[in-house]
Each structure stands twice: as structure tokens, then as C-alpha cells.
Write an enzyme that holds these catalytic residues in place. Sequence first.
Site, PDB file in Angstrom:
ATOM      1  N   CYS A   2      -4.297  -5.561  11.828  1.00 51.66           N
ATOM      2  CA  CYS A   2      -3.574  -4.191  11.803  1.00 51.66           C
ATOM      3  C   CYS A   2      -1.902  -4.835  11.914  1.00 51.66           C
ATOM      4  CB  CYS A   2      -4.222  -3.380  13.163  1.00 51.66           C
ATOM      5  SG  CYS A   2      -3.180  -1.848  13.523  1.00 51.66           S
ATOM      6  N   GLU A 111      -3.504  -0.485   6.031  1.00 55.84           N
ATOM      7  CA  GLU A 111      -4.048  -1.711   5.524  1.00 55.84           C
ATOM      8  C   GLU A 111      -3.853  -2.026   4.119  1.00 55.84           C
ATOM      9  OE1 GLU A 111      -4.361  -4.881   5.963  1.00 55.84           O
ATOM     10  OE2 GLU A 111      -5.685  -4.420   7.853  1.00 55.84           O
TER      11      GLU A 111
END
Length: 255
Positions: A2, A111
Site C-alpha cells: 500500500c 494499487e
Amino acid sequence: MCGRFALTAGPDQTAAFLGLDEVEEFPARYNIAPTQPVLMAIAAPPRAPGSNLPERRTLLVRWGLIPGWAKNPGDLPLLFNARSETAAEKASFKAAMRHRRALIPASGFYEWKRIGNKQSQPYWVRPKAGGIVAFAALMETWSEPGGSEIDTGAILTTNANPEFSAIHDRMPIVIQQQDFARWLDCRFQEPRDVADLLRPAEPGFFEAIPVSDKVNKPANTGPEIQERAEPVATAPVERPKKAAVDPDPGQLTLF
């Protein structure tokens, strides 16, 4: 992993989600990057019997954990994520995993899916039902040689669920509201007692929306970076050409 996330909910909604009466005012943030300040919730100091004080409190920390033992943070990699599978044993994280577990509220995260060898497709990943999620996190206070202190933190990640693994093999861990107290309780809950919370989100919990590469630059901080965009076209894979086969291996050639 992340590497970027967003928190666009207002202070009132965030406070209610975390079980607090209020949190300090803050603007909507659409592109939070490592080294920037992030809102974090931790357990409050022990309360006296009958006290009305909250069970947890919030603070701003630098996103990028610096271990307490570090002499020069510049010698360390930027620790904005921690692998949950090994955090309890790693020197950089084990003290925080035992004593300073935390929550980071978020509206979602970004992402990147690798496309071919040179391109990637960014996705805005948000809870399908809307609202806020809380990422499992760790907090550490680092003391500078001059004596001042910096609160720092990292987000815990785990293997992606089968649905999300088409984008990336790692994802942040989400702690559900009913588990906040247990996760944050570092007085009576050791890391092994909360290990069952370190799991990927259930399939269908998140939805992934393809967005433009505007999100690649932390300077782009407006809501337009979350707008749906046409996905990057998959580049054709070049296959090696087969060598020509001589129809008659015994035939002589001039070349």
C-alpha cells in the site's frame, strides 16, 4: 503493498467510525504518500474505573516507520509497509507490534498492476459498500539526537485475496470495527492473540476502479485522480521466433 491511500471523509464521520466524540478538523486528502502526515488511532492510557474518557485517541504521524533503535534514518529503507507474517519477529517492527498497534482510517487506497515490462495501470480501490475502512498499522516514536521526538507509522500488509491478486500480490489489512478494541489492546493482547485478524479482506469487500496516471504524482491531490479512466491496453507479448528447420538434415549447403 500500500503505497498511496486517501481519506476524504469528514472529521465527524471519521470520529464516529473510530468511536470518538471528535477528531481535529482536517481537509479531504485524495493522494496521501509516504513521508506525509497521516491520521492514526491508538489506545488511550488506562482509564480509572467509571471514567468517561475515550478508549482511544488520534494523532498525526509521519507515514514511514523509524525504529526506536535507529541512529540515522537515512541508512534505512522507507518503512511505510510492514509484512504482517514477520512483523512480530523483525527488529524494525517487533516492539511496535507488541506495544503500539494502531489503526489508520482511509476511504480507500491505490494499487498498480504491471502491464508488460514498462507500463502499469493504477487502480483506485475502495470498499464496495462505501464508507471508511481502518488499516492495521504500527506506531513508533523516534527520538532525534537533539532530543525532539517524531511519531511514525507503517501499514501492515498480507497476501492478496484471490480476487485482488489479479492486480497485486499484497494488500493492506483491514480491521473491522468490532475488532478495534482487541487490536489496539496492547496491555492484555499479545501479537499471537490478534494473529487471526491479520488476514486479507473477503472477496467482494473492495472494488477496483481503473484511473489515470495522474495519481502517480503526489503533487496531484484533487478528486479528479479518482475518476474512472480507460485501462492501459495490454501490450502484445513478443514471442521468440522459431529457428528454421532444415527439411533434410543430411542435405549439404553452401552457407
